[in-house]
Design an enzyme around this catalytic site. Structure first.
Site, short mmCIF file in Angstrom:
data_model
loop_
_atom_site.label_atom_id
_atom_site.label_comp_id
_atom_site.label_asym_id
_atom_site.label_seq_id
_atom_site.Cartn_x
_atom_site.Cartn_y
_atom_site.Cartn_z
N GLU A 127 -42.02 -3.93 17.48
CA GLU A 127 -42.26 -3.65 16.06
C GLU A 127 -41.79 -2.26 15.64
OE1 GLU A 127 -46.46 -5.94 15.33
OE2 GLU A 127 -46.54 -3.98 16.27
N PRO A 128 -40.49 -2.02 15.60
CA PRO A 128 -40.03 -0.70 15.17
C PRO A 128 -40.14 -0.52 13.65
CG PRO A 128 -38.16 -2.12 15.62
CD PRO A 128 -39.39 -2.93 15.94
N GLY A 129 -40.55 0.65 13.22
CA GLY A 129 -40.60 0.96 11.79
C GLY A 129 -39.74 2.19 11.53
N ARG A 130 -40.27 3.36 11.92
CA ARG A 130 -39.60 4.63 11.71
C ARG A 130 -38.16 4.64 12.20
NH1 ARG A 130 -42.56 9.40 11.77
NH2 ARG A 130 -44.18 8.25 12.86
N ARG A 168 -46.09 14.38 4.90
CA ARG A 168 -46.12 14.56 6.36
C ARG A 168 -46.24 16.01 6.82
NH1 ARG A 168 -42.49 13.19 9.38
NH2 ARG A 168 -43.75 12.49 11.14
N TYR A 189 -49.39 16.28 9.09
CA TYR A 189 -49.14 16.33 10.55
C TYR A 189 -48.38 17.57 10.98
CZ TYR A 189 -49.15 11.13 9.95
OH TYR A 189 -49.41 9.82 9.63
N CYS A 245 -50.77 21.78 -6.95
CA CYS A 245 -51.76 22.85 -6.90
C CYS A 245 -52.44 22.87 -5.53
CB CYS A 245 -52.79 22.65 -7.98
SG CYS A 245 -52.05 22.70 -9.60
N GLU A 246 -51.67 23.13 -4.52
CA GLU A 246 -52.15 23.21 -3.14
C GLU A 246 -51.25 24.19 -2.43
OE1 GLU A 246 -54.51 21.62 -1.32
OE2 GLU A 246 -55.22 20.43 -3.01
C1 LIG Z 1 -47.15 1.86 12.69
C2 LIG Z 1 -47.03 0.68 13.55
C3 LIG Z 1 -45.79 0.30 14.05
C4 LIG Z 1 -44.51 1.07 13.80
O1 LIG Z 1 -44.55 2.37 14.25
P1 LIG Z 1 -43.21 3.27 14.11
O2 LIG Z 1 -43.62 4.57 14.69
O3 LIG Z 1 -42.92 3.36 12.65
O4 LIG Z 1 -42.15 2.57 14.86
C5 LIG Z 1 -45.72 -0.85 14.82
N1 LIG Z 1 -46.82 -1.57 15.10
C6 LIG Z 1 -48.04 -1.23 14.64
C7 LIG Z 1 -49.21 -2.08 14.96
C8 LIG Z 1 -48.19 -0.10 13.86
O5 LIG Z 1 -49.41 0.23 13.41
#
Ligand SMILES: *Cc1c(COP(=O)(O)O)cnc(C)c1O
Length: 434
Positions: A289-292, A329, A333, A360-361
């Protein structure tokens, strides 16, 4: 600033997808999120082509929380990927894009009954049960709607991936998943397996985000296989699927050594094939499950510089027309970014500045004390690698409207999300009647 994807220097002006950012600023205004579609597609292709095996089926599930828009759903379908969701709002957005709902997989540590009903009604591909509390609720919803649902169980495999504390999700007291070190895990799986409304597919894990240490993922593979084998044997059931989550790290600054998608995917597949054989386990399908890592480097944020302010205390601020409302971010973080003055790439004189937003931060900073090309009012600052968790974490703090998102490719641009209007800001406000 490092260039990604189709970024080019055209006579001192940065272009992305074959279009100069000065042109994009004129056409859409700033702040503006620019998505390099070719780079997104290249990343998708790299995952699809390298996370592949002849021994089992594979699927790439795009983690939609990184950046979700109907446009992303279109690309997900075009590349035969799946997509995940964590809330009713994400589910709704995906549904509104018109893609096949069998591609959708639902996460969440506290899914509401409404959300469970949406999952069942929409006929999504699978639900990832987070914990024991959820099983009865899900089963009842299915029974009421007379529909079965496929499910995985999220397990916490206790891997301590080295990343920022707030985004570490796999420690023993994580709010996500059920721990494999807890004996009750076997009973939980048995409960799901025996439920007539739920078809149990297997286990899911996600060990954190922005992880560079590929050893952590390899350890994850090993643990997931052993755990699947152990529980499958104890309960005498076949467990066909595992989902290894996402979290592959990307380059933001020179402190990061990004994960090379192609090599790493091949090494994961080799490890999976070898371990499945070694432990004599028959798995039909493995997902990630890649996102970033799909959208991070492909997105940039373009701002207009309001001026540079020299403080009495010594810090020099570069003011921009956005800030923590479009990129939380750094404040959340301590995330770091690279940037450049995109309309004058040949500007040789540099100065150390802190890039500050409009809110305003005092913590509304995008970059802290870094050498950037000298800029003045009206210049364009481009911050790279804002494609993930930028727009999706944006807010209306100080009633600042969310920027537009434009996709660029081959000299063309296509607006994916309109800039919010001032009317949008008050559309839910009502005069009280007391
Ligand atoms: C956030 C998340 C991802 C993706 O994470 P990335 O760092 O964006 O690749 C995949 N699976 C689950 C369950 C997540 O919560």
């Amino acid at each position: 600033m490092r260039f990604f994807g189709t970024m080019r220097d055209e006579n001192g002006v940065l272009s992305i997808g074959g279009i100069k950012v000065t042109e994009l600023a004129q056409r859409y205004g700033t702040p503006l999120y620019i998505m390099d579609q070719e780079l997104i597609e290249e990343n998708m292709r790299k995952y699809k082509e390298n996370f592949r095996s002849e021994k089992f089926k594979t699927q790439i599930v795009y983690a939609s929380k990184a950046f979700l828009a109907k446009a992303m759903c279109q690309l997900v379908e075009r590349y035969d990927m799946d997509i995940d969701a964590v809330s009713g709002g994400e589910l709704y957005t995906i549904k509104a894009s018109g893609i096949d709902m069998q591609r959708v997989h639902m996460h969440g540590n506290n899914k509401s009954i409404d959300e469970l009903e949406m999952c069942v009604e929409y006929g999504i591909g699978s639900i990832i049960i987070d914990n024991e509390l959820e099983i009865d609720n899900l089963s009842e919803v299915c029974k009421r709607k007379e529909k079965k649902i496929k499910a995985l169980l999220r397990i916490n495999i206790g891997i301590d991936a080295h990343t920022h504390e707030y985004i570490k999700t796999s420690k023993h007291s994580s709010k996500f998943g059920e721990s494999i070190f807890d004996e009750k895990i076997v009973d939980i799986v048995e409960k799901i397996v025996k439920d007539k409304n739920i078809e149990f597919l297997g286990f899911h894990c996600h060990i954190g985000s922005q992880i560079f240490d590929t050893k952590a993922f390899h350890e994850g593979i090993e643990t997931m296989i052993l755990e699947t084998k152990r529980i499958s044997k104890l309960l005498g059931v076949k467990i066909p699927e595992i989902n290894l989550g996402g979290g592959f790290g990307v380059y933001y600054t020179e402190n990061d050594v990004e994960v090379d998608i192609e090599n790493f995917m091949r090494s994961m597949i080799e490890h999976l094939e070898a371990s499945l054989e070694k432990y004599n386990l028959d798995i039909e399908k493995v997902s990630i499950e890649p996102g970033r890592s799909i959208v991070g480097n492909a997105g940039s944020t373009l701002y207009t510089v309001g001026g540079v302010k020299q403080t009495y205390g010594g810090i020099k601020y570069m003011f921009i027309d956005g800030g923590m409302t479009d990129n939380i971010r750094p404040a959340l973080y301590q995330a770091e970014y690279e940037a450049t003055i995109a309309n004058r790439l040949d500007g040789e004189e540099k100065e150390v500045v802190t890039v500050a937003g409009k809110c305003c931060e005092s913590g509304d900073l995008i970059i802290k004390e870094k050498a950037l090309p000298k800029a003045e009012r009206g210049d364009l600052l481009l911050v790279s690698t804002t494609g993930a968790y930028g727009y999706s974490m944006s807010s209306n703090y100080n009633k600042i409207v969310r920027p537009a998102v434009v996709f660029v490719k081959n000299g063309k641009c296509s607006l994916a999300i309109r800039r919010e209007s001032l009317e949008d800001l008050v559309k839910n406000d009502l005069a009280i009647e007391l």
